[in-house]
Scaffold this motif. Sequence first.
Motif, PDB file in Angstrom:
ATOM      1  N   LEU A   1       0.827  -1.196   0.000  1.00  0.00           N
ATOM      2  CA  LEU A   1       0.000   0.000   0.000  1.00  0.00           C
ATOM      3  C   LEU A   1       0.860   1.244   0.000  1.00  0.00           C
ATOM      4  O   LEU A   1       0.621   2.175  -0.762  1.00  0.00           O
ATOM      5  N   VAL A   2       1.889   1.250   0.861  1.00  0.00           N
ATOM      6  CA  VAL A   2       2.775   2.409   0.891  1.00  0.00           C
ATOM      7  C   VAL A   2       3.492   2.567  -0.441  1.00  0.00           C
ATOM      8  O   VAL A   2       3.675   3.668  -0.946  1.00  0.00           O
ATOM      9  N   GLY A   3       3.900   1.460  -1.049  1.00  0.00           N
ATOM     10  CA  GLY A   3       4.563   1.549  -2.338  1.00  0.00           C
ATOM     11  C   GLY A   3       3.688   2.211  -3.379  1.00  0.00           C
ATOM     12  O   GLY A   3       4.160   2.965  -4.224  1.00  0.00           O
TER      13      GLY A   3
ATOM     14  N   ASP B   1      -0.283  18.424  15.438  1.00  0.00           N
ATOM     15  CA  ASP B   1      -1.500  18.985  14.823  1.00  0.00           C
ATOM     16  C   ASP B   1      -2.162  17.901  13.980  1.00  0.00           C
ATOM     17  O   ASP B   1      -2.198  17.972  12.747  1.00  0.00           O
ATOM     18  N   ASN B   2      -2.722  16.902  14.651  1.00  0.00           N
ATOM     19  CA  ASN B   2      -3.329  15.782  13.934  1.00  0.00           C
ATOM     20  C   ASN B   2      -4.436  16.227  12.984  1.00  0.00           C
ATOM     21  O   ASN B   2      -4.625  15.640  11.909  1.00  0.00           O
ATOM     22  N   ASP B   3      -5.180  17.246  13.375  1.00  0.00           N
ATOM     23  CA  ASP B   3      -6.302  17.714  12.552  1.00  0.00           C
ATOM     24  C   ASP B   3      -5.915  18.806  11.557  1.00  0.00           C
ATOM     25  O   ASP B   3      -6.760  19.277  10.803  1.00  0.00           O
TER      26      ASP B   3
ATOM     27  N   ASN C   1       3.920  12.440   7.688  1.00  0.00           N
ATOM     28  CA  ASN C   1       3.031  12.377   6.540  1.00  0.00           C
ATOM     29  C   ASN C   1       2.667  10.924   6.248  1.00  0.00           C
ATOM     30  O   ASN C   1       3.552  10.105   6.002  1.00  0.00           O
ATOM     31  N   PRO C   2       1.394  10.560   6.257  1.00  0.00           N
ATOM     32  CA  PRO C   2       1.009   9.165   5.996  1.00  0.00           C
ATOM     33  C   PRO C   2       1.347   8.693   4.598  1.00  0.00           C
ATOM     34  O   PRO C   2       1.366   7.488   4.339  1.00  0.00           O
TER      35      PRO C   2
ATOM     36  N   ALA D   1       2.066  -2.655   9.381  1.00  0.00           N
ATOM     37  CA  ALA D   1       3.466  -2.735   8.977  1.00  0.00           C
ATOM     38  C   ALA D   1       3.635  -2.111   7.600  1.00  0.00           C
ATOM     39  O   ALA D   1       2.791  -2.251   6.727  1.00  0.00           O
ATOM     40  N   GLY D   2       4.722  -1.425   7.411  1.00  0.00           N
ATOM     41  CA  GLY D   2       4.950  -0.719   6.153  1.00  0.00           C
ATOM     42  C   GLY D   2       4.586   0.733   6.295  1.00  0.00           C
ATOM     43  O   GLY D   2       5.423   1.617   6.084  1.00  0.00           O
ATOM     44  N   ILE D   3       3.350   1.036   6.640  1.00  0.00           N
ATOM     45  CA  ILE D   3       2.932   2.427   6.817  1.00  0.00           C
ATOM     46  C   ILE D   3       3.658   3.036   8.004  1.00  0.00           C
ATOM     47  O   ILE D   3       4.199   4.143   7.943  1.00  0.00           O
ATOM     48  N   GLY D   4       3.729   2.305   9.123  1.00  0.00           N
ATOM     49  CA  GLY D   4       4.400   2.820  10.308  1.00  0.00           C
ATOM     50  C   GLY D   4       5.884   3.035  10.117  1.00  0.00           C
ATOM     51  O   GLY D   4       6.498   3.828  10.838  1.00  0.00           O
ATOM     52  N   SER D   5       6.462   2.349   9.143  1.00  0.00           N
ATOM     53  CA  SER D   5       7.908   2.456   8.935  1.00  0.00           C
ATOM     54  C   SER D   5       8.305   3.732   8.210  1.00  0.00           C
ATOM     55  O   SER D   5       9.495   4.038   8.116  1.00  0.00           O
TER      56      SER D   5
END
Length: 339
Positions: free
Chosen positions: A6-8, A104-106, A154-155, A196-200
């Motif tokens: 997904l991150v890729g 600033d999550n929002d 940044n997600p 996993a992956g996104i958090g990295s």
Amino acid sequence: MLGVLLVGLLLGAGPAPALADPVEPPAPAAACVLADKRLAELSGLAADGERWYAVNDGGTKSTVYVLTRACKVERTISGPTDPYDVEDLARSPDGTFWLSDTGDNDKKRATVALIALTPDGKTTLYRLTYPDGPHDTEALLLDRADVPHLITKNPLGTADIYRPVGPLASPGPTALVHAGSIRLTATDTPGGPVPAGIGSVLVTGAASTADGSVVALRTYTEAYLFGVPDGEDLVTALGDHPIRIPLPDEQQGEAIAFEPDGSLVSASEGIGQPIRIVPGAAALAAPPPPAPPPAEAAQPDPGNDQPGGKDGLPTLPAIGITVVVVLGGALLLRRRRAR
């Protein structure tokens, strides 16, 4: 693996990813377990070789917790400034603590702030404004000149780097300038509150060695170390290939620091989580020492500027004279015998 894919897909645009150099760093080892409920949302760390200094996520006071090496709260240092959402901590060589009130999550804050807290509890507030709208920022770096650099979370994986356009003003605001970007590559290292992956690739903290020669960005599952050669801009250094150190199985890893000896310290939110150490980590990314100056050509001895001649005749003429003297003496001896 789904998270990595997904991150890729999400990271199709932006700067080239920071491909980590392959190394085999020591695995992080637990130093102690932090069980104090006051630090349930530990978000930032600093270290001086004897104590650890910690801040909580959020907060209603500018408070730094002083920890022993047994993870016990020895005392607190508090100032009167009421922050909005502290996310990281840095420490200047003069002992000043810099609280990064930048969460600033929002993405609705008109300004963010840095709070300078002295060891005796005095605070100075510096408000900051982004040039392109709000960002959620959880990482603060100070360069060799103590210029603050904010790195966004940044997600989509591309972290933006901002720094002030000039000296900080209190209370400000001081304008920030977009100085660069960095894109990290996803990994399968387990840990964190997201897949996993996104958090990295979500930058949750940062740290610098005491001399500024190595800096680290951390995510929920990794630490990325960058060498900063003498005279090189911090943003330029962050564009190089980092050394990746996995920090697996942290519940919500957001805190990171360097000890004076270069060991890397990491910690997570959550009661009962360990503070962990990776010995000698900074040496893996330290810039090579400067090359020695070229050797100067050997200069002749003023008293020995001819081959073999020191305070006397040159070697070759001296040999010739010796031969003449010896032959002359032999001829004279023969003549005397002939008589």
